[in-house]
Motif scaffolding. Structure first.
Motif, PDB file in Angstrom:
ATOM      1  N   SER A  62       1.116  -8.829 -67.755  1.00  0.00           N
ATOM      2  CA  SER A  62       0.436  -7.774 -68.497  1.00  0.00           C
ATOM      3  C   SER A  62       1.235  -6.483 -68.444  1.00  0.00           C
ATOM      4  O   SER A  62       1.827  -6.144 -67.419  1.00  0.00           O
ATOM      5  N   LYS A  66      -0.930 -11.491 -64.212  1.00  0.00           N
ATOM      6  CA  LYS A  66      -2.349 -11.815 -64.062  1.00  0.00           C
ATOM      7  C   LYS A  66      -2.446 -13.315 -63.827  1.00  0.00           C
ATOM      8  O   LYS A  66      -1.810 -14.104 -64.524  1.00  0.00           O
ATOM      9  N   GLU A 120      -5.068  -8.023 -75.033  1.00  0.00           N
ATOM     10  CA  GLU A 120      -3.993  -8.017 -74.042  1.00  0.00           C
ATOM     11  C   GLU A 120      -2.687  -7.492 -74.628  1.00  0.00           C
ATOM     12  O   GLU A 120      -2.476  -7.532 -75.839  1.00  0.00           O
ATOM     13  N   PHE A 137       1.194  -8.353 -73.456  1.00  0.00           N
ATOM     14  CA  PHE A 137       1.896  -9.220 -72.512  1.00  0.00           C
ATOM     15  C   PHE A 137       3.186  -9.741 -73.122  1.00  0.00           C
ATOM     16  O   PHE A 137       3.419  -9.616 -74.323  1.00  0.00           O
TER      17      PHE A 137
END
Length: 138
Positions: free
Chosen positions: A81, A90, A110, A112
């Motif tokens: 992340s 994560k 998110e 990422f």
């Protein structure tokens, strides 16, 4: 930061410029993909990552039982992340009990750069779908 709607593309652009100043944005394009189990020969992989790119948008998790024999299931999801000043991994673990034949779905927003999944059984079809933007860097 200018007054931007939280989690809009403008906000994310400014967030990256402020928190990751060493990365220069080359382009932002609409993007989607699905990773997950391949029990039905969908041709899906259990990982995804593109060098010099981030993904920003919605991640949708879907776990559905199929017609295989009942089995306990452990699904492990790992992704890095960028919703922090320093990127971090994560780790999310889902346990599906033998008696649980209910479909499960959830979603999150998110930012990422890589996504890996490990699945133990063949009882559950597991899909992680991303719908959002790919942010390429120079």
């Amino acid at each position: 930061m200018e007054n931007q709607e939280i989690l809009s593309l403008g906000y994310i652009r400014q967030y990256l410029e402020k928190n990751y100043a060493g990365r220069r944005i080359k382009s932002i394009t609409p993007y989607s993909f699905t990773v997950g189990s391949d029990h039905n020969n969908e041709g899906l992989q259990l990982h995804l990552g593109i060098e010099k790119a981030l993904f920003y948008g919605h991640l949708y998790l879907s776990i559905n039982p199929n017609d295989k024999n009942l089995q306990e299931e452990k699904i492990v999801i790992k992704y890095r992340s960028y919703f922090n000043h320093t990127p971090y991994f994560k780790h999310i673990t889902r346990f599906v009990e033998k008696e649980n034949l209910i479909n499960e779905s959830s979603s999150s927003i998110e930012l990422f750069d890589s996504l890996e999944i490990a699945q133990q059984s063949t009882k559950y079809d597991f899909y992680f779908t991303f719908i959002g933007f790919k942010i390429d860097f120079i």
